[in-house]
Design a protein around this motif. Structure first.
Motif, PDB file in Angstrom:
ATOM      1  N   HIS A 158     -12.330  20.409  -9.380  1.00 29.88           N
ATOM      2  CA  HIS A 158     -11.610  19.300  -8.752  1.00 29.88           C
ATOM      3  C   HIS A 158     -11.854  18.029  -9.550  1.00 29.88           C
ATOM      4  O   HIS A 158     -13.001  17.701  -9.879  1.00 29.88           O
ATOM      5  CB  HIS A 158     -12.054  19.113  -7.302  1.00 29.88           C
ATOM      6  CG  HIS A 158     -11.643  20.222  -6.398  1.00 29.88           C
ATOM      7  ND1 HIS A 158     -10.337  20.375  -5.976  1.00 29.88           N
ATOM      8  CD2 HIS A 158     -12.332  21.254  -5.863  1.00 29.88           C
ATOM      9  CE1 HIS A 158     -10.257  21.437  -5.201  1.00 29.88           C
ATOM     10  NE2 HIS A 158     -11.445  21.992  -5.125  1.00 29.88           N
ATOM     11  N   CYS A 159     -10.774  17.323  -9.859  1.00 26.87           N
ATOM     12  CA  CYS A 159     -10.886  16.043 -10.551  1.00 26.87           C
ATOM     13  C   CYS A 159     -11.771  15.103  -9.740  1.00 26.87           C
ATOM     14  O   CYS A 159     -11.632  15.011  -8.511  1.00 26.87           O
ATOM     15  CB  CYS A 159      -9.497  15.438 -10.750  1.00 26.87           C
ATOM     16  SG  CYS A 159      -9.505  13.746 -11.392  1.00 26.87           S
ATOM     17  N   GLU A 160     -12.649  14.385 -10.419  1.00 26.77           N
ATOM     18  CA  GLU A 160     -13.583  13.500  -9.733  1.00 26.77           C
ATOM     19  C   GLU A 160     -12.894  12.305  -9.082  1.00 26.77           C
ATOM     20  O   GLU A 160     -13.453  11.688  -8.170  1.00 26.77           O
ATOM     21  CB  GLU A 160     -14.642  13.004 -10.726  1.00 26.77           C
ATOM     22  CG  GLU A 160     -15.548  14.107 -11.239  1.00 26.77           C
ATOM     23  CD  GLU A 160     -16.502  13.631 -12.325  1.00 26.77           C
ATOM     24  OE1 GLU A 160     -16.459  12.402 -12.642  1.00 26.77           O
ATOM     25  OE2 GLU A 160     -17.277  14.447 -12.839  1.00 26.77           O
ATOM     26  N   ARG A 161     -11.675  11.998  -9.531  1.00 24.93           N
ATOM     27  CA  ARG A 161     -10.988  10.834  -8.977  1.00 24.93           C
ATOM     28  C   ARG A 161      -9.897  11.202  -7.973  1.00 24.93           C
ATOM     29  O   ARG A 161      -9.780  10.580  -6.929  1.00 24.93           O
ATOM     30  CB  ARG A 161     -10.391   9.989 -10.101  1.00 24.93           C
ATOM     31  CG  ARG A 161     -11.458   9.271 -10.914  1.00 24.93           C
ATOM     32  CD  ARG A 161     -10.883   8.359 -11.965  1.00 24.93           C
ATOM     33  NE  ARG A 161     -10.056   7.289 -11.428  1.00 24.93           N
ATOM     34  CZ  ARG A 161     -10.528   6.212 -10.827  1.00 24.93           C
ATOM     35  NH1 ARG A 161     -11.826   6.049 -10.670  1.00 24.93           N
ATOM     36  NH2 ARG A 161      -9.703   5.285 -10.390  1.00 24.93           N
ATOM     37  N   CYS A 162      -9.089  12.209  -8.285  1.00 21.63           N
ATOM     38  CA  CYS A 162      -7.948  12.511  -7.404  1.00 21.63           C
ATOM     39  C   CYS A 162      -8.128  13.789  -6.585  1.00 21.63           C
ATOM     40  O   CYS A 162      -7.317  14.065  -5.702  1.00 21.63           O
ATOM     41  CB  CYS A 162      -6.650  12.600  -8.208  1.00 21.63           C
ATOM     42  SG  CYS A 162      -6.505  14.085  -9.216  1.00 21.63           S
ATOM     43  N   ASN A 163      -9.146  14.592  -6.900  1.00 24.92           N
ATOM     44  CA  ASN A 163      -9.449  15.804  -6.148  1.00 24.92           C
ATOM     45  C   ASN A 163      -8.486  16.963  -6.417  1.00 24.92           C
ATOM     46  O   ASN A 163      -8.602  18.023  -5.815  1.00 24.92           O
ATOM     47  CB  ASN A 163      -9.488  15.523  -4.636  1.00 24.92           C
ATOM     48  CG  ASN A 163     -10.270  16.573  -3.873  1.00 24.92           C
ATOM     49  OD1 ASN A 163     -11.325  17.023  -4.326  1.00 24.92           O
ATOM     50  ND2 ASN A 163      -9.763  16.983  -2.718  1.00 24.92           N
ATOM     51  N   ILE A 203     -12.211  14.544 -15.300  1.00 24.64           N
ATOM     52  CA  ILE A 203     -11.130  13.623 -14.942  1.00 24.64           C
ATOM     53  C   ILE A 203      -9.827  14.221 -15.451  1.00 24.64           C
ATOM     54  O   ILE A 203      -9.705  14.517 -16.646  1.00 24.64           O
ATOM     55  CB  ILE A 203     -11.331  12.216 -15.559  1.00 24.64           C
ATOM     56  CG1 ILE A 203     -12.684  11.629 -15.139  1.00 24.64           C
ATOM     57  CG2 ILE A 203     -10.186  11.297 -15.150  1.00 24.64           C
ATOM     58  CD1 ILE A 203     -12.812  11.367 -13.655  1.00 24.64           C
ATOM     59  N   CYS A 204      -8.854  14.422 -14.575  1.00 23.97           N
ATOM     60  CA  CYS A 204      -7.614  15.085 -14.967  1.00 23.97           C
ATOM     61  C   CYS A 204      -6.775  14.191 -15.880  1.00 23.97           C
ATOM     62  O   CYS A 204      -7.014  12.986 -15.994  1.00 23.97           O
ATOM     63  CB  CYS A 204      -6.810  15.492 -13.734  1.00 23.97           C
ATOM     64  SG  CYS A 204      -6.023  14.119 -12.870  1.00 23.97           S
ATOM     65  N   ARG A 205      -5.772  14.765 -16.495  1.00 23.09           N
ATOM     66  CA  ARG A 205      -4.929  14.037 -17.439  1.00 23.09           C
ATOM     67  C   ARG A 205      -4.163  12.901 -16.763  1.00 23.09           C
ATOM     68  O   ARG A 205      -3.941  11.842 -17.354  1.00 23.09           O
ATOM     69  CB  ARG A 205      -3.960  14.999 -18.122  1.00 23.09           C
ATOM     70  CG  ARG A 205      -4.644  15.984 -19.056  1.00 23.09           C
ATOM     71  CD  ARG A 205      -3.655  17.013 -19.604  1.00 23.09           C
ATOM     72  NE  ARG A 205      -4.292  17.961 -20.500  1.00 23.09           N
ATOM     73  CZ  ARG A 205      -4.955  19.038 -20.106  1.00 23.09           C
ATOM     74  NH1 ARG A 205      -5.050  19.312 -18.815  1.00 23.09           N
ATOM     75  NH2 ARG A 205      -5.505  19.854 -20.983  1.00 23.09           N
TER      76      ARG A 205
END
Length: 203
Positions: free
Chosen positions: A61-66, A73-75
Motif C-alpha cells: 500500500h502506498c504510504e500516502r494514498c493507500n 510512494i506510488c507514481r
C-alpha cells in the motif's frame, strides 16, 4: 460444497474452489474457467498463477494514498504535476482508475479500501480514518473531494468523513448527482464521472 457429478481430481477441485473467491463467480462459472484454462490455455494458466503470486508478494500500500503500489510512494503521489491541494477520496483502486479515465481530475487520491458497513464489522478503525485525516490535514490539501459510491454505505461514509474533515477546517465537496443514485463508480462511464467531478458540490 461441490455439486454432485463425476469425481474430480483433487488439484482440479482445489482450482475450482480457488476461482470461487472471485466476486460473482459461483461453482459452475468456476468450473467452466478451470476447464477452459486446463484444456485450452495451459500456458495462460501458468502465466495467471505466476502473475498472481508476483502481485501478492510484491505489491504494497502506498504510504500516502493507500492504493496498491510496487514502491513505498506510488507514481501518482510522486508526480510533481499533480495538484497537491486537491485530495479525492474513493473506496477502491478500481474507482480511482475510473476517475483517472475521465481525465477530469488532476489532484491526488486517498483510497479507503472499503466503506463503512457496521453490520459487517467495518468501522472507522478498520478503514484507518485516523490515517486519512492526518493525510488530509498535511498543510497542502485545501479541498477534499468525496467520491465514495452513491450506495447507502457510500453515502454514510461520505457523511461521516465530511463532518470529520470540516472539523479540521478543510473544504469538502461531493461528486455531483450526474452519477446515478445507488451506483458504483467502477460501472459508470467516464464522461458521466468527468461531469460529476466538474460539477461537484459542497459535501
Amino acid at each position: 460444497m461441490m455439486e454432485p457429478g463425476l469425481p474430480e481430481p483433487e488439484p482440479l477441485r482445489a482450482l475450482v474452489q480457488a476461482l470461487r473467491c472471485l466476486p460473482g463467480v459461483g461453482i459452475r462459472s468456476a468450473r467452466r474457467m478451470a476447464y477452459h484454462l486446463l484444456q485450452h490455455d495451459p500456458t495462460g494458466a501458468r502465466r495467471l498463477g505466476e502473475a498472481l503470486e508476483s502481485a501478492v508478494d510484491t505489491l504494497q500500500h502506498c504510504e500516502r494514498c493507500n492504493s496498491f503500489s510496487d514502491q513505498p510512494i506510488c507514481r501518482t503521489c510522486a508526480d510533481p504535476e499533480r495538484d497537491a491541494s486537491l485530495l479525492c477520496i474513493v473506496e477502491t483502486p478500481a474507482d480511482q482508475n475510473m476517475i483517472e479515465a475521465s481525465h477530469g481530475y488532476h489532484g491526488l487520491y486517498y483510497v479507503l479500501m472499503g466503506r463503512l458497513a457496521p453490520l459487517e464489522g467495518v468501522g472507522p478503525d478498520q478503514l484507518g480514518f485516523s490515517r486519512l485525516i492526518d493525510r488530509a490535514a498535511d498543510g497542502h490539501v485545501t479541498e477534499v473531494v468525496l467520491a465514495t459510491n452513491f450506495t447507502a454505505e457510500g453515502e454514510t461514509t461520505a457523511h461521516y468523513l465530511a463532518d470529520m474533515l470540516r472539523a479540521r477546517g478543510l473544504s469538502v465537496t461531493r461528486l455531483a448527482r450526474g452519477v446515478p443514485s445507488g451506483s458504483e463508480l467502477e460501472y459508470v462511464d467516464a464522461g458521466t464521472i468527468a461531469w460529476a467531478m466538474m460539477e461537484r458540490r459542497p459535501g
